[in-house]
Design a protein around this motif. Structure first.
Motif, mmCIF file in Angstrom:
data_model
loop_
_atom_site.group_PDB
_atom_site.id
_atom_site.type_symbol
_atom_site.label_atom_id
_atom_site.label_comp_id
_atom_site.label_asym_id
_atom_site.label_seq_id
_atom_site.Cartn_x
_atom_site.Cartn_y
_atom_site.Cartn_z
ATOM 1 N N LEU A 608 0.828 -1.211 0.000
ATOM 2 C CA LEU A 608 0.000 0.000 0.000
ATOM 3 C C LEU A 608 0.860 1.258 0.000
ATOM 4 N N LEU A 609 1.932 1.233 0.796
ATOM 5 C CA LEU A 609 2.835 2.388 0.805
ATOM 6 C C LEU A 609 3.487 2.587 -0.558
ATOM 7 N N ARG A 610 3.897 1.483 -1.150
ATOM 8 C CA ARG A 610 4.508 1.554 -2.481
ATOM 9 C C ARG A 610 3.523 2.140 -3.488
ATOM 10 N N GLN A 611 2.257 1.733 -3.401
ATOM 11 C CA GLN A 611 1.248 2.278 -4.303
ATOM 12 C C GLN A 611 1.073 3.777 -4.082
ATOM 13 N N GLN A 612 1.064 4.212 -2.816
ATOM 14 C CA GLN A 612 0.919 5.643 -2.537
ATOM 15 C C GLN A 612 2.095 6.432 -3.108
ATOM 16 N N VAL A 613 3.296 5.914 -2.884
ATOM 17 C CA VAL A 613 4.485 6.594 -3.399
ATOM 18 C C VAL A 613 4.449 6.640 -4.927
ATOM 19 N N ASP A 614 4.100 5.517 -5.548
ATOM 20 C CA ASP A 614 4.083 5.465 -7.007
ATOM 21 C C ASP A 614 3.003 6.380 -7.577
ATOM 22 N N ARG A 615 1.826 6.413 -6.919
ATOM 23 C CA ARG A 615 0.765 7.319 -7.394
ATOM 24 C C ARG A 615 1.195 8.782 -7.282
ATOM 25 N N GLN A 616 1.879 9.099 -6.196
ATOM 26 C CA GLN A 616 2.344 10.473 -6.019
ATOM 27 C C GLN A 616 3.333 10.851 -7.111
ATOM 28 N N LEU A 617 4.288 9.979 -7.361
ATOM 29 C CA LEU A 617 5.281 10.254 -8.404
ATOM 30 C C LEU A 617 4.633 10.243 -9.787
ATOM 31 N N ALA A 618 3.664 9.353 -9.990
ATOM 32 C CA ALA A 618 2.977 9.301 -11.284
ATOM 33 C C ALA A 618 2.215 10.591 -11.545
ATOM 34 N N ALA A 619 1.630 11.178 -10.493
ATOM 35 C CA ALA A 619 0.914 12.447 -10.658
ATOM 36 C C ALA A 619 1.878 13.554 -11.069
ATOM 37 N N HIS A 620 3.056 13.589 -10.452
ATOM 38 C CA HIS A 620 4.066 14.583 -10.843
ATOM 39 C C HIS A 620 4.530 14.339 -12.274
ATOM 40 N N GLU A 621 4.730 13.078 -12.623
ATOM 41 C CA GLU A 621 5.164 12.762 -13.991
ATOM 42 C C GLU A 621 4.108 13.189 -15.009
ATOM 43 N N LYS A 622 2.855 12.955 -14.673
ATOM 44 C CA LYS A 622 1.774 13.350 -15.587
ATOM 45 C C LYS A 622 1.755 14.862 -15.788
ATOM 46 N N ARG A 623 1.912 15.613 -14.701
ATOM 47 C CA ARG A 623 1.923 17.074 -14.830
ATOM 48 C C ARG A 623 3.108 17.539 -15.669
ATOM 49 N N LEU A 624 4.263 16.953 -15.441
ATOM 50 C CA LEU A 624 5.449 17.325 -16.224
ATOM 51 C C LEU A 624 5.270 16.960 -17.688
ATOM 52 N N ASN A 625 4.642 15.830 -17.959
ATOM 53 C CA ASN A 625 4.379 15.451 -19.350
ATOM 54 C C ASN A 625 3.442 16.455 -20.028
ATOM 55 N N ASN A 626 2.467 16.949 -19.248
ATOM 56 C CA ASN A 626 1.584 17.974 -19.804
ATOM 57 C C ASN A 626 2.360 19.246 -20.139
ATOM 58 N N TYR A 627 3.232 19.652 -19.224
ATOM 59 C CA TYR A 627 4.062 20.833 -19.494
ATOM 60 C C TYR A 627 4.962 20.594 -20.705
ATOM 61 N N LEU A 628 5.519 19.365 -20.776
ATOM 62 C CA LEU A 628 6.404 19.051 -21.907
ATOM 63 C C LEU A 628 5.634 19.094 -23.226
ATOM 64 N N ALA A 629 4.412 18.562 -23.218
ATOM 65 C CA ALA A 629 3.590 18.604 -24.435
ATOM 66 C C ALA A 629 3.284 20.045 -24.832
ATOM 67 N N GLN A 630 2.987 20.877 -23.841
ATOM 68 C CA GLN A 630 2.719 22.281 -24.141
ATOM 69 C C GLN A 630 3.949 22.966 -24.705
ATOM 70 N N ALA A 631 5.122 22.612 -24.162
ATOM 71 C CA ALA A 631 6.357 23.200 -24.684
ATOM 72 C C ALA A 631 6.589 22.761 -26.125
ATOM 73 N N HIS A 632 6.357 21.469 -26.441
ATOM 74 C CA HIS A 632 6.495 20.982 -27.821
ATOM 75 C C HIS A 632 5.565 21.748 -28.758
ATOM 76 N N LEU A 633 4.318 21.877 -28.358
ATOM 77 C CA LEU A 633 3.343 22.575 -29.198
ATOM 78 C C LEU A 633 3.723 24.039 -29.387
ATOM 79 N N ALA A 634 4.216 24.669 -28.317
ATOM 80 C CA ALA A 634 4.603 26.077 -28.426
ATOM 81 C C ALA A 634 5.760 26.250 -29.400
ATOM 82 N N VAL A 635 6.754 25.367 -29.317
ATOM 83 C CA VAL A 635 7.882 25.459 -30.252
ATOM 84 C C VAL A 635 7.407 25.248 -31.674
ATOM 85 N N ALA A 636 6.560 24.217 -31.862
ATOM 86 C CA ALA A 636 6.041 23.959 -33.219
ATOM 87 C C ALA A 636 5.227 25.144 -33.723
ATOM 88 N N ARG A 637 4.436 25.736 -32.806
ATOM 89 C CA ARG A 637 3.623 26.881 -33.221
ATOM 90 C C ARG A 637 4.478 28.062 -33.625
#
Length: 648
Positions: A608-637
């Motif tokens: 359960l602790l491992r799941q909590q830690v992984d979910r927390q890190l996964a949420a940060h990774e998801k947010r960073l991926n969103n920022y990265l996608a926005q950066a890609h789109l901005a450069v392309a634009r």
């Protein structure tokens, strides 16, 4: 720094406070009336709370603790509550409240802590009812905490509209007033009532800073949080200048500086002051990328460049953001791969560090490439300290939010207790085996000893000696009663005396035949007298020797009787070994079963602790991926816009 969830835990070091509050009218005691209470207090002040509680519970199962009124029960209930033993704590407090003869101070303490118990369970109605039973004479410091809890209940029940600054007594709330003002301000802000929220936040910001260094640091952080909250409320109202004014009040080295800098920039952008927005965002850009506000600034900064028409700087900033975000995403993925269940168990089961050692390990400059470092500290080893410390700490911002949660810290404590229990059970299994071997060896030794004793025919020896002793005793009794000196004479004297007696018999026959025996009678009488005189002289010594021999026989019989009793005891105690062996077998099964259950619970809890830690890190990774996608789109634009401007 909201205290709506942690407000209950802040005063869990309650036992000493309760004792002081309920005995305020009594003279201080210089000694304890009951030794068991003294032992419990010793363990309590040594911060060995389990031993203190165990001592109180053992005393309660006997005849209780005498001479200390209601203090032991209040301490037992309080420590039980602090350790999460809610059912036992509730039973103790209810037992106190059932007795109407208890002093009002004791009943107030019981109602107060019973209300806190309901509060932890989320039973707001029961908590309010318990708090309502507390009298106005209750200890002021604890009453302040109760008032703060009652306001929190009203916030949870959406029943706080009438709570304005003019009808809240900050003096009655004491040290709890800053948290109460913040909670009320946050509640109004969530409802969109920004004007009321700003009043509470402003009141909090204007509270004089205390002199206590620890409290001062906490109050500064709370004020920074208030300034930040006021700024964002003005931002929501589109009062941008007022928002910037509040954001600038936040300390740049405080924990809320990043949010304030980000909000400052967006308030400036809303006023189309893009040059002004660059200043806080460039400062943010220089800070650690682990903070969400810094990550957002990676996209906000090139956006401001775009608005200023600096397309080249914007492209460069977006590309730099892509590189930094990609690197950070990889770092999080590495952390997710590293923090396995086994690693978490190793970390949680490791030896704790002191507060100073943990501070050195976790200092920011000790970090290498943002690698995770987490430690278990010794200042959070018991539940009573969870109000101000954590058992597990990390320098990673990605996990700070998770590690700061009470539920996570409690889960870590539970897992640490399970690991200790696992070690204890693992150590007991070989001990039980060794104990069983000792009993078997003892049984074998006793059987061999029984055989040896049987070979010596102790019973036959005893019977033979008893017969000899009886004969000697009868003989001595006859000799002593008749004063038969000759019976104890030496062999030569007895032999001569026998010859004298035969001679006398011969004289009798000669005399009957008519012979003259007067001379022979005289001589026989003379020699017989000499022999009797000799025997009488030796009689006392020889009688004493016979009595000594009788005593020796008695001593031998006593030793034989003792030996026989020892044999009987060995036989009897040997019969007790079998029940003990059977009980040991049951205990071995119980320990094995408990160990198996503990292993399963450890696996479940670590998972359960491992799941909590992984979910927390996964949420940060998801947010960073969103920022990265926005950066890609901005450069392309931007590239697309540049190509469109070029002539065909």
């Amino acid at each position: 720094m909201r205290k709506s969830t942690s407000v209950l835990r802040y005063f869990l070091m309650l036992a000493a406070v309760v004792v002081i509050s309920v005995d305020a009218k009594e003279k201080p005691k210089t000694s304890v009336a009951d030794l068991r209470y003294g032992v419990a207090l010793y363990h309590y002040y040594q911060q060995d709370y389990i031993a203190a509680l165990a001592e109180l519970m053992v005393a309660d199962t006997r005849d209780g603790i005498q001479g200390h009124g209601d203090n032991p029960e209040l301490i037992a209930g309080g420590v039980s509550l602090a350790f999460g033993m809610q059912h036992h704590a509730e039973a103790v407090f209810n037992h106190i409240l059932q007795d109407e003869r208890r002093p009002q101070s004791v009943r107030d303490a019981a109602w107060f802590y019973l209300g806190k118990l309901h509060y932890t369970r989320g039973d707001w109605v029961a908590a309010e009812q318990s708090f309502a039973r507390v009298s106005s004479e209750f200890k002021p410091s604890l009453r302040a905490q109760m008032q703060a809890l009652k306001i929190n209940i009203r916030i949870r029940n959406k029943n706080y509209a009438d709570l304005a600054l003019n009808n809240i007594d900050a003096g009655e709330l004491r040290a709890w007033s800053p948290y109460t003002f913040y909670n009320l301000g946050a509640a109004h802000a969530r409802d969109g009532n920004f004007a009321s929220a700003q009043k509470f936040f402003s009141e909090l910001a204007e509270i004089d800073v205390v002199e206590n260094p620890q409290r001062r640091k906490e109050q500064w952080a709370l004020q920074d949080k208030a300034y930040t909250a006021i700024g964002y409320s003005y931002l929501a109202e589109k009062k941008y200048a007022a928002a910037i004014r509040e954001f600038t009040k936040v300390r740049l080295d405080g924990v809320f500086a990043n949010q304030a800098l980000l909000g400052y920039g967006w308030a400036a952008v809303a006023q189309e002051e893009y040059d002004e927005a660059l200043r806080p965002w460039q400062l943010l850009r220089s800070r650690s990328l682990m903070y969400p506000a810094v990550q957002e600034s990676l996209l906000a900064l090139p956006y401001a460049y775009e608005k200023l028409g600096a397309q080249g700087e914007a492209v460069n900033a977006y590309q730099a953001a892509e590189e930094l975000l990609a690197r950070e995403i990889q770092l999080i993925r590495d952390m997710r791969a590293t923090l396995t269940e086994g690693e978490l168990l190793t970390l949680i089961g490791s030896e704790p560090l002191s507060a100073e050692e943990a501070k050195k390990v976790l200092r920011p400059e000790a970090a290498q490439d943002g690698a995770l470092t987490a430690v278990v500290t010794d200042d959070g080893q018991n539940w009573l300290k969870l109000d101000s410390t954590s058992i597990i700490k990390t320098r990673s911002v990605y996990l700070n939010e998770l590690f700061a949660k009470n539920a996570f810290q409690t889960a870590v404590l539970d897992l640490r207790d399970l690991l200790r229990l696992q070690i204890l059970l693992q150590n007991w299994l070989p001990k039980l085996d060794a104990y069983r071997e000792l009993l078997l060896q003892k049984q074998g030794n006793r059987e061999r000893q029984e055989q040896q004793l049987a070979q010596h025919s102790a019973s036959q020896q005893e019977q033979k000696l008893q017969a000899e002793r009886a004969a000697i005793a009868r003989q001595l009794e006859q000799i002593s009663s008749s004063e038969n000196y000759m019976a104890l004479a030496d062999d030569e004297t007895r032999a001569l005396y026998v010859r004298i007696e035969r001679g006398q018999q011969t004289i009798v026959r000669m005399k009957a035949a008519g012979q003259d025996t007067s001379e022979l009678e005289t001589r026989a009488k003379m020699f017989g007298g000499i022999l009797l005189w000799r025997a009488a002289q030796e009689y006392p010594a020889r009688l004493a020797a016979q009595q000594t021999e009788l005593k020796a026989i008695d001593a031998s019989l006593a030793q034989i009787a003792k030996t026989r009793q020892h044999i009987e005891e060995i036989t009897a105690t040997s019969m007790d070994i079998q029940p003990t062996l059977a009980r040991l077998q049951v205990l071995q099964k119980d320990v094995s079963m408990h160990l198996e259950n503990t292993d399963q619970l450890i696996a479940q809890q670590s998972g359960l602790l491992r799941q909590q830690v992984d979910r927390q890190l996964a949420a940060h990774e998801k947010r960073l991926n969103n920022y990265l996608a926005q950066a890609h789109l901005a450069v392309a634009r931007l590239y697309d816009a540049e190509l469109r401007r070029q002539p065909e």
